[in-house]
Structures are given as C-alpha cells and as structure tokens.
Design an enzyme around this catalytic site. Sequence first.
Site, PDB file in Angstrom:
ATOM      1  N   CYS A   1      -5.599  79.876 -45.525  1.00  0.00           N
ATOM      2  CA  CYS A   1      -5.707  81.314 -45.244  1.00  0.00           C
ATOM      3  C   CYS A   1      -7.162  81.582 -44.901  1.00  0.00           C
ATOM      4  CB  CYS A   1      -5.197  82.149 -46.424  1.00  0.00           C
ATOM      5  SG  CYS A   1      -6.108  81.913 -47.961  1.00  0.00           S
TER       6      CYS A   1
ATOM      7  N   ARG B   1      -4.733  83.237 -50.772  1.00  0.00           N
ATOM      8  CA  ARG B   1      -3.351  83.439 -50.330  1.00  0.00           C
ATOM      9  C   ARG B   1      -2.660  82.093 -50.143  1.00  0.00           C
ATOM     10  NH1 ARG B   1      -4.801  87.427 -45.419  1.00  0.00           N
ATOM     11  NH2 ARG B   1      -6.685  86.175 -45.488  1.00  0.00           N
TER      12      ARG B   1
END
Length: 118
Positions: A75, A80
């Site tokens: 990410c 994430r």
Amino acid sequence: MIGEKDIVIFDVRSPEEYKGEKILAKRGGHIPSAVNLEWNRVLEKEIPIYKPAEEIDLLLKKAGVTRDKRVVVYCHKAMRASHMYVTLRLMGFENLTVYEGSWIEWGNDPHTPVTNPS
C-alpha cells in the site's frame, strides 16, 4: 518480480492512488503489473467486520489474486497491506509477503519503474 506469472503484486491502496490521480509520493501510479483491490472492500460498510468469505473470495479472484500464486501485498506505508495480509491468511492463502517499503519507498525512488495510467 514484475511480470512473473507465478507472482501477484497486490496493491491495496485506493483506486485513485493506484491510477495516479491521488499522489502521496514524488510519483503517482503503481508498480508495473500490480493488480488493485482497495483493502476495505473486504469489509462491510455499515459495521467494520469482514464480508462473507465467499464474497471476499470472488473479489480476490476478480482482481487476479489466487492461492496458486505468490502474493506480494503493498500500500503506501504497509499499514493497509498488513490488514490485507491478515485477511489473506484467514482466507487460506499461504505464499504471502508484505512489501514493507510499499509505495512510499517505490514512488519516491526515481529509479523504479512506475505505471501511471492517468
């Protein structure tokens, strides 16, 4: 790693980041050959719990993320990506890794290739 048939580079940032429309590093776009599915698409919208496994599996397959390949998740800063790593583990994926440098490293390095469809 880029373009290898047995590896999926899995970008879990927003579609805007992936397309280079939202730039959070020196360059926008994504790692060449990376597929995209935003990390929160595996969660219900009303309450942040996982969607049913069958629905997650369909989302992953549609994005090209399958259990028969090595999956490298990234990410912007690996936060994430870490969530998606856990999601994939829960879904039975075994051959996984998180690219810890993520886009903040890749997008700021002038020597790395970038795909920017915008």
